[in-house]
Design an enzyme around this catalytic site. Structure first.
Site, PDB file in Angstrom:
ATOM      1  N   CYS A   2      -2.555  10.344   5.861  1.00 43.19           N
ATOM      2  CA  CYS A   2      -3.155  11.607   6.257  1.00 43.19           C
ATOM      3  C   CYS A   2      -3.793  12.281   5.033  1.00 43.19           C
ATOM      4  CB  CYS A   2      -2.178  12.602   6.856  1.00 43.19           C
ATOM      5  SG  CYS A   2      -1.196  11.930   8.196  1.00 43.19           S
ATOM      6  N   ARG A  27      -7.889   8.027   4.267  1.00 46.46           N
ATOM      7  CA  ARG A  27      -6.436   8.204   4.369  1.00 46.46           C
ATOM      8  C   ARG A  27      -5.927   8.144   5.802  1.00 46.46           C
ATOM      9  NH1 ARG A  27      -4.568  10.319  -0.464  1.00 46.46           N
ATOM     10  NH2 ARG A  27      -2.633  10.959   0.514  1.00 46.46           N
ATOM     11  N   TRP A  77      -3.162   9.902  10.131  1.00 43.25           N
ATOM     12  CA  TRP A  77      -2.760   8.523  10.402  1.00 43.25           C
ATOM     13  C   TRP A  77      -1.366   8.636  10.991  1.00 43.25           C
ATOM     14  CZ3 TRP A  77       1.219   5.227   8.987  1.00 43.25           C
ATOM     15  CH2 TRP A  77       1.018   3.866   9.261  1.00 43.25           C
ATOM     16  N   ASN A 103       1.207  16.062   5.077  1.00 43.61           N
ATOM     17  CA  ASN A 103       1.071  14.634   4.812  1.00 43.61           C
ATOM     18  C   ASN A 103       2.435  14.151   4.350  1.00 43.61           C
ATOM     19  OD1 ASN A 103       0.317  12.057   3.909  1.00 43.61           O
ATOM     20  ND2 ASN A 103      -0.284  12.838   1.902  1.00 43.61           N
ATOM     21  N   GLY A 104       2.974  13.132   5.020  1.00 42.88           N
ATOM     22  CA  GLY A 104       4.285  12.612   4.641  1.00 42.88           C
ATOM     23  C   GLY A 104       5.146  12.370   5.858  1.00 42.88           C
ATOM     24  N   GLU A 487      -4.742 -13.959   1.111  1.00 38.11           N
ATOM     25  CA  GLU A 487      -5.671 -12.835   1.062  1.00 38.11           C
ATOM     26  C   GLU A 487      -6.841 -13.046   2.035  1.00 38.11           C
ATOM     27  OE1 GLU A 487      -5.638  -9.907   0.206  1.00 38.11           O
ATOM     28  OE2 GLU A 487      -7.710  -9.292   0.016  1.00 38.11           O
ATOM     29  N   LYS A 491      -7.653 -10.548   5.140  1.00 45.16           N
ATOM     30  CA  LYS A 491      -8.963  -9.903   5.359  1.00 45.16           C
ATOM     31  C   LYS A 491      -9.403 -10.100   6.807  1.00 45.16           C
ATOM     32  CE  LYS A 491      -9.319  -7.602   2.797  1.00 45.16           C
ATOM     33  NZ  LYS A 491      -8.329  -7.479   1.803  1.00 45.16           N
ATOM     34  N   GLU A 494      -7.245  -8.021   9.233  1.00 44.59           N
ATOM     35  CA  GLU A 494      -7.441  -6.573   9.133  1.00 44.59           C
ATOM     36  C   GLU A 494      -8.677  -6.095   9.871  1.00 44.59           C
ATOM     37  OE1 GLU A 494      -7.382  -6.146   4.699  1.00 44.59           O
ATOM     38  OE2 GLU A 494      -6.114  -4.450   5.188  1.00 44.59           O
ATOM     39  N   HIS A 510       5.820 -28.776   8.040  1.00 44.58           N
ATOM     40  CA  HIS A 510       7.204 -28.337   8.269  1.00 44.58           C
ATOM     41  C   HIS A 510       7.286 -27.323   9.412  1.00 44.58           C
ATOM     42  CE1 HIS A 510       8.579 -30.547   4.804  1.00 44.58           C
ATOM     43  NE2 HIS A 510       7.584 -30.028   4.096  1.00 44.58           N
ATOM     44  N   LYS A 609      -6.468   3.595   4.094  1.00 44.75           N
ATOM     45  CA  LYS A 609      -6.719   3.064   2.747  1.00 44.75           C
ATOM     46  C   LYS A 609      -5.561   3.352   1.798  1.00 44.75           C
ATOM     47  CE  LYS A 609      -9.823   1.365  -0.178  1.00 44.75           C
ATOM     48  NZ  LYS A 609      -9.891  -0.096  -0.028  1.00 44.75           N
TER      49      LYS A 609
HETATM   50  O1  M6R Z   1      -3.510   0.987  -2.643  1.00 44.61           O
HETATM   51  P1  M6R Z   1      -2.683  -0.261  -2.645  1.00 44.61           P
HETATM   52  O2  M6R Z   1      -3.340  -1.397  -3.313  1.00 44.61           O
HETATM   53  O3  M6R Z   1      -1.303  -0.022  -3.183  1.00 44.61           O
HETATM   54  O4  M6R Z   1      -2.524  -0.636  -1.126  1.00 44.61           O
HETATM   55  C1  M6R Z   1      -1.732  -1.694  -0.716  1.00 44.61           C
HETATM   56  C2  M6R Z   1      -2.097  -2.128   0.670  1.00 44.61           C
HETATM   57  O5  M6R Z   1      -1.876  -1.102   1.576  1.00 44.61           O
HETATM   58  C3  M6R Z   1      -3.563  -2.561   0.751  1.00 44.61           C
HETATM   59  O6  M6R Z   1      -3.838  -3.575  -0.158  1.00 44.61           O
HETATM   60  C4  M6R Z   1      -3.906  -3.042   2.149  1.00 44.61           C
HETATM   61  O7  M6R Z   1      -3.280  -4.270   2.394  1.00 44.61           O
HETATM   62  C5  M6R Z   1      -5.424  -3.111   2.282  1.00 44.61           C
HETATM   63  N1  M6R Z   1      -5.806  -2.636   3.561  1.00 44.61           N
HETATM   64  C6  M6R Z   1      -5.954  -4.467   2.043  1.00 44.61           C
HETATM   65  O8  M6R Z   1      -7.243  -4.676   2.450  1.00 44.61           O
END
Ligand code: M6R
Length: 614
Positions: A2, A27, A77, A103-104, A487, A491, A494, A510, A609
């Protein structure tokens, strides 16, 4: 997560709040709302979905609301309660006079809610935040002093919070406080701003105070008073923000993600410019505050991170162990913080985070700091909470990353790990110089190689078109590129919502091999080097189960055409440095698949983010 904003002063309040919220959309973006004073009352407007929905709602009365003199805003969020209008912030007490944004997470909200319900409070939402609005209002009834009410209420709250509080009867005043969530106060001429992050205020002022945990600030247009939790007065530490006001533009790209992928060659160049002055010269890392002796004495490195940063850390482990022979453990911060970890003063703990605000990673580094470990933070935000907690700060300088899916910050984190590993190896003096010089040479030419991949992206686009209807994807790799497989799969998950999984190629047989058939694409990361032949064999095994085979490779072997249905070719690269290159086509593949599927690439559903909750 948030984002919160607040303003008290003479400028058009609604414009400032909406503009601020737009800068905090990274956020969260499932709903938003504002509250401003209007005709001696506090009026609240909330909308489900993107910020534009709130803009549309306010449009007919925008002019009138803009004449307000104070207000607060929120972009959400969801943590407690689904993302709908009722659960959107701001939240208020029974009579609606006291309004807050938060926020929190309030961990003891159930107990507080029960207590407040017994006192006659009526709850409208399913949020944890609403308890705070009722609690502060309850205390305000007792003390008739807003800062005292906030101080008393926060003593009863368990959890994390950044809070902005306004009251209809306390004109032109915002009371703010925080615990384990970021909050910054901007100071203007006869005006004050408050926000979760710098971009929301930087276009108005560079003078700011970073609120510390448990501090309470009372803001009016002309005054800012700062108190500790017991309301002892404090002297605010005013800083000049080292930021320029910026308008974030896609620069002609369809999405920020595509633009950020294209920025990667320059991101690599930028990091190298300062630190790698010549391939025969030692790496300059003045940011590392450990002495040479302390570096030589290191017996262990622990790296804590989440998501994409965790994958960068996995590559970091590989490279540090290869070049420095120091054992490195990599662990998701969320696991690290709930077990007994063995650290001491000879353990270096590295926190990796794009945002520098990830709650689990902050907790992890704070726990290690309490055990006397040196904390090195690798982040793209040198002004973040983690950066402020660090003993050594390694900023990756990738520039603001807008797309929720991390791309350029990942590549920047990787390069930082290479520099750190070479730096430590050079100080140790055990690794042969030629090996290190070779790696440096390879790093220097990497930007051109990334540019070559970007110049031939049509092939990746064609691959995306061919496989965009697949419901599942498997990425396989071994060795240093195992993290690349994870990774690449992350991607794709996500931004396209396709179920993609990364495996060490040797693990396929396995269990996961049971899933393979002609509907399932298997993408092999087949880079020249130690494990090339092994991955080739694992790819044969997958092919024998009729999987659709895709290769990502730097090999010129014509025979690969028999095994693979599609080949994504990248320039030749040394195996040890290959993760910086091999991730780029996978970012593009994920991007183009999501784009074909018409997904909201820059703001995928359910994500944010900056993950500031545990
Ligand atoms: O800001 P950070 O790198 O600590 O964030 C960690 C993850 O939340 C972040 O990498 C998340 O997986 C992204 N959406 C990746 O694209």
């Amino acid at each position: 997560m948030c984002g919160i904003v607040g303003y008290v002063g003479e400028k058009p309040v609604v414009d400032i709040l909406l503009e601020g919220l737009s800068k905090l959309e990274y956020r969260g973006y499932d709903s938003s709302g504002i509250a401003v004073n209007c005709d001696d009352k506090i009026e609240t407007y909330k909308a489900k979905g993107k910020l534009q929905n709130l803009r549309n709602l306010i449009e007919p009365i925008h002019g009138k609301l803009n004449k307000s003199s104070y207000g607060i805003g929120h972009i959400r969020w969801a943590t407690h309660g689904s993302p709908n209008e009722i659960n959107a912030h701001p939240h208020s007490c029974n009579c609606g006079k006291l309004v807050i944004v938060h926020n929190g997470i309030i961990e003891n909200f159930k107990q507080l809610k029960e207590m407040l319900t017994n006192c006659g409070c009526e709850f409208r939402s399913q949020t944890d935040t609403e308890t705070v609005a009722h609690l502060i209002a309850h205390k305000f009834g007792e003390y008739n002093d807003l800062k005292k009410a906030v101080s008393e209420a926060t003593k009863q709250i368990e959890g994390t919070y950044a809070l902005c509080v306004i009251h209809q009867d306390v004109k032109d005043t915002i009371v703010v406080t925080k615990r384990n969530a970021p909050l910054i106060i901007g100071i203007g001429e006869n005006e004050h701003y408050v926000a979760s992050d710098v971009p929301a205020i930087i276009q108005y002022t560079k003078k700011a105070v970073y609120l510390e945990d448990n501090q309470i600030a009372v803001l009016t247009p002309s005054t800012m008073e700062l108190f500790d939790k017991n309301l002892n007065k404090l002297e605010p530490k005013v800083e000049i923000l080292p930021w320029e006001s910026m308008s974030l533009s896609k620069m002609g790209f369809k999405h920020f993600m595509l633009k950020e992928i294209h920025e990667q060659p320059d991101v690599v160049r930028n990091i190298l410019t300062d630190k790698l002055t010549g391939c025969d010269e030692p790496i300059q890392l003045n940011e590392v505050k450990l002495t040479k002796d302390e570096l030589k004495k290191l017996n262990r490195i622990q790296v804590v991170a989440c998501g994409t940063s965790l994958h960068a850390a996995m590559v970091g482990k590989y490279i540090i162990e290869s070049l420095c022979s120091i054992p490195v453990d990599v662990e998701p911060s969320s696991e690290y913080i709930y077990r007994k970890t063995v650290t001491d003063e000879n353990t270096l703990v590295i926190g990796v985070s794009q945002s520098g605000e990830t709650a689990d990673t902050i907790t992890a580094i704070r726990q290690s700091k309490a055990r006397n470990s040196h904390i090195l933070v690798i982040t793209n935000r040198p002004d973040s909470t983690m950066a402020r907690d660090a003993d050594s700060l390694l900023p990756v300088n990738a520039g603001i990353e807008v797309s929720v899916a991390a791309t350029k910050s990942y590549v920047a984190q990787l390069v930082s790990f290479y520099l750190l590993a070479i730096y430590i190896a050079e100080i140790q003096g055990k690794m042969d110089k030629d090996t290190l010089t070779n790696i440096k040479n390879e790093l220097v030419i990497l930007p051109q190689k990334i540019e070559m991949i970007l110049a031939h992206k049509e092939n990746i686009q064609a691959c995306a078109r061919m496989y965009s209807n697949s419901r599942n994807f498997i990425y396989i790799a071994r060795g240093i590129n195992y993290a690349t497989a994870l990774e690449g799969a992350l991607k794709l998950k996500e931004i396209s919502y396709i179920n993609a999984t990364g495996y060490p190629a040797g693990e396929l047989k396995h269990g996961p091999i049971a899933m393979l058939d002609e509907t399932l694409p298997v993408l092999s990361i087949l880079m020249s080097g130690m494990v090339y032949d092994k991955i080739l064999s694992n790819s044969e095994e997958a092919k024998a189960r009729n999987a659709k085979m895709i290769a990502l490779t730097d090999s010129d072997d014509e025979n690969l055409k028999e095994l693979f249905d599609f080949i994504i070719k990248v320039p030749k690269v040394q195996e040890l440095v290959s993760p910086i290159l091999s991730i780029v086509p996978l970012q593009l593949l994920a991007y183009y698949i999501a784009e074909f599927l018409g997904k909201d690439v820059d703001q995928p559903r359910n994500l944010a983010k900056s993950v500031t909750v545990e």
